[in-house]
Design a protein around this motif. Structure first.
Motif, PDB file in Angstrom:
ATOM      1  N   HIS A 146     -11.248  10.241 -23.238  1.00  0.00           N
ATOM      2  CA  HIS A 146     -11.805  11.480 -22.685  1.00  0.00           C
ATOM      3  C   HIS A 146     -10.831  11.912 -21.583  1.00  0.00           C
ATOM      4  O   HIS A 146     -11.119  11.816 -20.393  1.00  0.00           O
ATOM      5  CB  HIS A 146     -13.200  11.199 -22.130  1.00  0.00           C
ATOM      6  CG  HIS A 146     -14.035  12.417 -21.883  1.00  0.00           C
ATOM      7  ND1 HIS A 146     -13.503  13.694 -21.791  1.00  0.00           N
ATOM      8  CD2 HIS A 146     -15.374  12.563 -21.693  1.00  0.00           C
ATOM      9  CE1 HIS A 146     -14.494  14.547 -21.573  1.00  0.00           C
ATOM     10  NE2 HIS A 146     -15.628  13.896 -21.511  1.00  0.00           N
ATOM     11  N   ARG A 182     -15.741   6.071 -23.593  1.00  0.00           N
ATOM     12  CA  ARG A 182     -14.400   6.680 -23.605  1.00  0.00           C
ATOM     13  C   ARG A 182     -13.990   7.067 -22.190  1.00  0.00           C
ATOM     14  O   ARG A 182     -12.812   7.111 -21.872  1.00  0.00           O
ATOM     15  CB  ARG A 182     -14.409   7.906 -24.523  1.00  0.00           C
ATOM     16  CG  ARG A 182     -15.485   8.922 -24.187  1.00  0.00           C
ATOM     17  CD  ARG A 182     -15.627   9.963 -25.280  1.00  0.00           C
ATOM     18  NE  ARG A 182     -16.777  10.819 -25.081  1.00  0.00           N
ATOM     19  CZ  ARG A 182     -17.475  11.347 -26.074  1.00  0.00           C
ATOM     20  NH1 ARG A 182     -17.151  11.090 -27.332  1.00  0.00           N
ATOM     21  NH2 ARG A 182     -18.489  12.142 -25.838  1.00  0.00           N
ATOM     22  N   ARG A 255     -23.384   6.250 -17.969  1.00  0.00           N
ATOM     23  CA  ARG A 255     -24.710   6.401 -18.573  1.00  0.00           C
ATOM     24  C   ARG A 255     -25.034   5.195 -19.456  1.00  0.00           C
ATOM     25  O   ARG A 255     -24.180   4.720 -20.203  1.00  0.00           O
ATOM     26  CB  ARG A 255     -24.697   7.661 -19.444  1.00  0.00           C
ATOM     27  CG  ARG A 255     -25.972   7.922 -20.197  1.00  0.00           C
ATOM     28  CD  ARG A 255     -25.924   9.328 -20.748  1.00  0.00           C
ATOM     29  NE  ARG A 255     -24.895   9.464 -21.767  1.00  0.00           N
ATOM     30  CZ  ARG A 255     -25.134   9.479 -23.078  1.00  0.00           C
ATOM     31  NH1 ARG A 255     -26.366   9.327 -23.512  1.00  0.00           N
ATOM     32  NH2 ARG A 255     -24.163   9.638 -23.935  1.00  0.00           N
ATOM     33  N   PRO A 295     -19.996  10.582 -14.565  1.00  0.00           N
ATOM     34  CA  PRO A 295     -19.520  11.710 -15.383  1.00  0.00           C
ATOM     35  C   PRO A 295     -20.665  12.576 -15.905  1.00  0.00           C
ATOM     36  O   PRO A 295     -20.443  13.711 -16.346  1.00  0.00           O
ATOM     37  CB  PRO A 295     -18.801  11.019 -16.550  1.00  0.00           C
ATOM     38  CG  PRO A 295     -19.431   9.665 -16.649  1.00  0.00           C
ATOM     39  CD  PRO A 295     -19.820   9.286 -15.244  1.00  0.00           C
ATOM     40  N   GLY A 296     -21.914  12.031 -15.840  1.00  0.00           N
ATOM     41  CA  GLY A 296     -23.059  12.711 -16.411  1.00  0.00           C
ATOM     42  C   GLY A 296     -22.983  12.633 -17.930  1.00  0.00           C
ATOM     43  O   GLY A 296     -21.920  12.338 -18.471  1.00  0.00           O
TER      44      GLY A 296
HETATM   45  C1  NCD Z   1     -19.469  11.676 -21.023  1.00  0.00           C
HETATM   46  C2  NCD Z   1     -19.052  11.841 -22.452  1.00  0.00           C
HETATM   47  O1  NCD Z   1     -19.616  12.651 -23.197  1.00  0.00           O
HETATM   48  O2  NCD Z   1     -18.136  11.139 -22.813  1.00  0.00           O
HETATM   49  N1  NCD Z   1     -19.912  12.813 -20.371  1.00  0.00           N
HETATM   50  C3  NCD Z   1     -19.093  13.862 -20.091  1.00  0.00           C
HETATM   51  O3  NCD Z   1     -18.216  14.233 -20.827  1.00  0.00           O
HETATM   52  N2  NCD Z   1     -19.286  14.480 -18.902  1.00  0.00           N
HETATM   53  C4  NCD Z   1     -20.272  10.480 -20.791  1.00  0.00           C
HETATM   54  C5  NCD Z   1     -21.532  10.248 -21.577  1.00  0.00           C
HETATM   55  O4  NCD Z   1     -21.837  10.881 -22.580  1.00  0.00           O
HETATM   56  O5  NCD Z   1     -22.249   9.323 -21.172  1.00  0.00           O
END
Ligand code: NCD
Length: 338
Positions: A146, A182, A255, A295-296
């Motif tokens: 990511h 990621r 998360r 990161p949410g």
């Molecule tokens: C993350 C992702 O989708 O990889 N969130 C994001 O991009 N802000 C983390 C997650 O989904 O837990």
């Protein structure tokens, strides 16, 4: 010449696609950070718009749910005057069985210059890059990478812990479900690349396999150029949260997905929270000025206590805002390539 300062043809060596941060040179990372600063000051103006991508089309194609990543790409592309097309897989021909390759070719035929792609399969953006004439931006692929999140996390941390030596020697803990993340994988590259000592912490089942990576990094054998390996910070892996938190300069919570319990990787979410949730009390083990990131999306009360989210140590809101500036920086750098 961009309004943000640089002639568009003065960026040799910038890759055509942004697929990963592993292997990205420190010079390139510095350029992103510098440009993100410029973009942040553009965003602070009442008319936050640059003509950089005028006449270019950016397509955002997400095969997975997302709020902040998708929206911040859209805001970033629009702030650079791009024509933005958003495709939701649920309403597209993908539901009729169209393959990723066909979808990518269709998007190209419809005149897209940049494709921002999120996909649940690791490697999907690499496949897309073989069939797309423009630029691919990986907005998250499976458990693999990511890159834009890692760069915005780096930008946010540098603003707070930067100081003179940058992040060199800082202790940064990434806490939670490392195995499926990621975000964690990409952050290991950028943060150790900045010289930070990264600690990965979580229950044994969710950090499995990372010891090997840490060992490979120690002996300079982690698929990174040797010259760059010597400047890298260390990587440590532990299940002992108290130990990881001691004197930490930053803690990044991840998360915890419910499915992990169903897959038998955790006894129960309640037990996970009791042992690994970042609470105000646990945070006291860290440096008195330690900052907190996530990161949410968050599961407040599971991996992070609500009082930590709203505390003055939390940079969670700032991460979201910085995401726009960093993505503007990346889109402008990429579009400067042929
Ligand atoms: C993350 C992702 O989708 O990889 N969130 C994001 O991009 N802000 C983390 C997650 O989904 O837990």
């Amino acid at each position: 010449m961009t309004e943000a300062g640089e002639p568009l043809d003065s960026l040799p060596g910038w890759p055509r696609h942004l697929l990963d941060v592993a292997g990205m040179s420190q010079v390139a990372v510095e350029e992103v950070m510098r440009r993100a600063d410029e973009m942040a000051s553009v965003l602070a103006r009442p008319t936050a718009r640059l003509p950089t991508l005028q006449g270019r089309r950016v397509t955002i194609l997400f095969y997975e749910a997302s709020t902040r990543t998708r929206v911040s790409f859209e805001i970033a592309a629009k702030a650079l005057s791009a024509d933005v097309v958003n495709i939701t897989v649920a309403g597209s021909s993908v539901t009729k069985g169209e393959s990723l390759i066909d979808t990518v070719r269709t998007i190209e035929a419809l005149g897209s210059d940049v494709l921002v792609l999120r996909h649940s399969r690791s490697g999907a953006p690499y496949l897309a890059a073989q069939h797309f004439g423009g630029h691919i931006v990986n907005a998250g692929d499976g458990w693999h990478a990511h890159p834009t999140q890692a760069l915005l996390d780096l930008y946010t941390l540098r603003r707070h812990l930067g100081g003179k030596g940058g992040l060199r020697g800082r202790k940064i803990v990434i806490l939670g479900d490392i195995l499926h993340s990621r975000v964690a994988r990409s952050n290991v590259w950028t943060l150790t690349g900045a010289g930070a000592h990264v600690w990965l912490c979580g229950p044994p089942t969710l950090i499995a396999g990372f010891e090997g990576w840490a060992r490979a990094m120690r002996i300079g054998d982690a698929a990174s150029p040797a010259s760059d390996a010597s400047a890298r910070g260390e990587l440590s892996v532990t299940s002992d949260l108290d130990w990881a938190l001691r004197e930490a300069d930053a803690v990044m919570c991840l998360r915890l997905q419910r499915e992990r319990q169903e897959a038998g990787l955790l006894p129960s979410l309640r037990e996970y929270s009791a042992r690994y949730a970042l609470t105000a009390e646990r945070l006291r083990l860290a440096h008195p000025e330690a900052v907190v990131l996530h990161p949410g999306p968050m599961n407040e009360g599971t991996e992070i206590a609500p009082e930590v989210v709203t505390s003055d140590r939390s940079l969670i809101g700032e991460q979201v805002a910085n995401g726009v500036a960093v993505r503007m920086a990346l889109l402008s750098l990429m579009s400067a390539q042929a």
